[in-house]
Design a protein around this motif. Sequence first.
Motif, PDB file in Angstrom:
ATOM      1  N   ALA A  11      77.907 -76.164 -81.628  1.00 50.40           N
ATOM      2  CA  ALA A  11      76.678 -75.413 -81.371  1.00 50.40           C
ATOM      3  C   ALA A  11      76.292 -75.501 -79.890  1.00 50.40           C
ATOM      4  N   LEU A  12      76.441 -76.685 -79.289  1.00 49.06           N
ATOM      5  CA  LEU A  12      76.128 -76.850 -77.875  1.00 49.06           C
ATOM      6  C   LEU A  12      77.062 -76.000 -77.020  1.00 49.06           C
ATOM      7  N   ARG A  13      78.355 -76.045 -77.331  1.00 49.00           N
ATOM      8  CA  ARG A  13      79.320 -75.239 -76.580  1.00 49.00           C
ATOM      9  C   ARG A  13      78.991 -73.750 -76.706  1.00 49.00           C
ATOM     10  N   ASN A  14      78.676 -73.292 -77.908  1.00 50.70           N
ATOM     11  CA  ASN A  14      78.311 -71.888 -78.117  1.00 50.70           C
ATOM     12  C   ASN A  14      77.054 -71.528 -77.340  1.00 50.70           C
ATOM     13  N   HIS A  15      76.077 -72.431 -77.327  1.00 51.66           N
ATOM     14  CA  HIS A  15      74.841 -72.213 -76.577  1.00 51.66           C
ATOM     15  C   HIS A  15      75.142 -72.072 -75.082  1.00 51.66           C
ATOM     16  N   LEU A  16      75.976 -72.966 -74.566  1.00 50.31           N
ATOM     17  CA  LEU A  16      76.318 -72.911 -73.142  1.00 50.31           C
ATOM     18  C   LEU A  16      77.095 -71.634 -72.816  1.00 50.31           C
ATOM     19  N   GLU A  17      78.051 -71.273 -73.662  1.00 51.02           N
ATOM     20  CA  GLU A  17      78.832 -70.059 -73.420  1.00 51.02           C
ATOM     21  C   GLU A  17      77.939 -68.821 -73.393  1.00 51.02           C
ATOM     22  N   LYS A  18      76.904 -68.823 -74.215  1.00 46.92           N
ATOM     23  CA  LYS A  18      75.986 -67.682 -74.268  1.00 46.92           C
ATOM     24  C   LYS A  18      75.042 -67.661 -73.065  1.00 46.92           C
ATOM     25  N   ASN A  19      74.548 -68.836 -72.672  1.00 46.86           N
ATOM     26  CA  ASN A  19      73.508 -68.890 -71.647  1.00 46.86           C
ATOM     27  C   ASN A  19      74.013 -69.096 -70.215  1.00 46.86           C
ATOM     28  N   PRO A  22      77.533 -68.054 -69.008  1.00 45.66           N
ATOM     29  CA  PRO A  22      78.880 -67.576 -69.303  1.00 45.66           C
ATOM     30  C   PRO A  22      79.866 -67.654 -68.133  1.00 45.66           C
ATOM     31  N   LYS A  23      79.374 -67.657 -66.902  1.00 44.91           N
ATOM     32  CA  LYS A  23      80.291 -67.624 -65.766  1.00 44.91           C
ATOM     33  C   LYS A  23      81.298 -68.773 -65.752  1.00 44.91           C
ATOM     34  N   PRO A  24      80.881 -70.020 -65.961  1.00 39.30           N
ATOM     35  CA  PRO A  24      81.895 -71.083 -65.946  1.00 39.30           C
ATOM     36  C   PRO A  24      82.960 -70.905 -67.023  1.00 39.30           C
ATOM     37  N   PHE A  25      82.590 -70.358 -68.154  1.00 36.93           N
ATOM     38  CA  PHE A  25      83.556 -70.171 -69.234  1.00 36.93           C
ATOM     39  C   PHE A  25      84.504 -69.009 -68.921  1.00 36.93           C
ATOM     40  N   ALA A  26      83.974 -67.965 -68.263  1.00 37.84           N
ATOM     41  CA  ALA A  26      84.840 -66.886 -67.792  1.00 37.84           C
ATOM     42  C   ALA A  26      85.772 -67.418 -66.704  1.00 37.84           C
ATOM     43  N   ALA A  27      85.236 -68.285 -65.846  1.00 38.98           N
ATOM     44  CA  ALA A  27      86.047 -68.888 -64.786  1.00 38.98           C
ATOM     45  C   ALA A  27      87.144 -69.758 -65.375  1.00 38.98           C
ATOM     46  N   LYS A  28      86.841 -70.465 -66.445  1.00 38.37           N
ATOM     47  CA  LYS A  28      87.844 -71.316 -67.090  1.00 38.37           C
ATOM     48  C   LYS A  28      89.016 -70.475 -67.598  1.00 38.37           C
ATOM     49  N   ALA A  29      88.707 -69.353 -68.214  1.00 33.38           N
ATOM     50  CA  ALA A  29      89.755 -68.467 -68.722  1.00 33.38           C
ATOM     51  C   ALA A  29      90.574 -67.893 -67.570  1.00 33.38           C
ATOM     52  N   GLU A  30      89.907 -67.472 -66.512  1.00 32.60           N
ATOM     53  CA  GLU A  30      90.612 -66.915 -65.361  1.00 32.60           C
ATOM     54  C   GLU A  30      91.437 -67.982 -64.654  1.00 32.60           C
ATOM     55  N   LEU A  31      90.909 -69.194 -64.581  1.00 32.04           N
ATOM     56  CA  LEU A  31      91.640 -70.297 -63.961  1.00 32.04           C
ATOM     57  C   LEU A  31      92.947 -70.558 -64.719  1.00 32.04           C
ATOM     58  N   ALA A  32      92.875 -70.587 -66.036  1.00 38.85           N
ATOM     59  CA  ALA A  32      94.081 -70.798 -66.845  1.00 38.85           C
ATOM     60  C   ALA A  32      95.096 -69.686 -66.590  1.00 38.85           C
ATOM     61  N   LYS A  33      94.619 -68.452 -66.507  1.00 40.29           N
ATOM     62  CA  LYS A  33      95.495 -67.313 -66.243  1.00 40.29           C
ATOM     63  C   LYS A  33      96.146 -67.453 -64.868  1.00 40.29           C
ATOM     64  N   GLN A  34      95.355 -67.782 -63.860  1.00 37.71           N
ATOM     65  CA  GLN A  34      95.879 -67.902 -62.497  1.00 37.71           C
ATOM     66  C   GLN A  34      96.861 -69.064 -62.371  1.00 37.71           C
ATOM     67  N   ILE A  35      96.592 -70.155 -63.058  1.00 37.00           N
ATOM     68  CA  ILE A  35      97.513 -71.298 -63.025  1.00 37.00           C
ATOM     69  C   ILE A  35      98.880 -70.873 -63.554  1.00 37.00           C
ATOM     70  N   ASN A  36      98.901 -70.121 -64.624  1.00 33.95           N
ATOM     71  CA  ASN A  36     100.170 -69.655 -65.182  1.00 33.95           C
ATOM     72  C   ASN A  36     100.892 -68.714 -64.223  1.00 33.95           C
ATOM     73  N   LEU A  37     100.146 -67.804 -63.589  1.00 35.74           N
ATOM     74  CA  LEU A  37     100.756 -66.883 -62.633  1.00 35.74           C
ATOM     75  C   LEU A  37     101.297 -67.620 -61.414  1.00 35.74           C
ATOM     76  N   VAL A  38     100.506 -68.543 -60.883  1.00 30.60           N
ATOM     77  CA  VAL A  38     100.920 -69.295 -59.697  1.00 30.60           C
ATOM     78  C   VAL A  38     102.121 -70.182 -60.012  1.00 30.60           C
ATOM     79  N   ARG A  39     102.116 -70.807 -61.185  1.00 37.72           N
ATOM     80  CA  ARG A  39     103.245 -71.651 -61.593  1.00 37.72           C
ATOM     81  C   ARG A  39     104.530 -70.831 -61.625  1.00 37.72           C
ATOM     82  N   ALA A  40     104.453 -69.647 -62.213  1.00 44.33           N
ATOM     83  CA  ALA A  40     105.637 -68.792 -62.297  1.00 44.33           C
ATOM     84  C   ALA A  40     106.122 -68.384 -60.904  1.00 44.33           C
ATOM     85  N   GLU A  41     105.197 -68.055 -60.010  1.00 45.10           N
ATOM     86  CA  GLU A  41     105.576 -67.677 -58.653  1.00 45.10           C
ATOM     87  C   GLU A  41     106.231 -68.834 -57.908  1.00 45.10           C
TER      88      GLU A  41
END
Length: 80
Positions: free
Chosen positions: A40-48, A50-69
């Motif tokens: 419930a706390l995590r859901n509350h934080l994601e709703k209120n 959201p930027k850090p959670f969007a950043a977390k998803a983008e960070l994971a994506k970028q890590i995979n791209l950078v690793r491959a490069e």
Amino acid sequence: MARLTKAQIDGIRLVADVIVIEQLLSDVYQRQLTPKQLTALRNHLEKNVPKPFAAKAELAKQINLVRAEWLKQLKEDNEN
């Protein structure tokens, strides 16, 4: 020493937010809350905040791209 732009510093701050939120949730709140309360706390934080959670998803994506490069470049360098 190289200087960072304000945008770069803001990006680093966002990554720091991601790291701190995850550490607090796993190291502090996980010991104090039930799994249901923690979700419930995590859901509350994601709703209120959201930027850090969007950043977390983008960070994971970028890590995979950078690793491959990097792996591709190191493999090419090793072959030459």
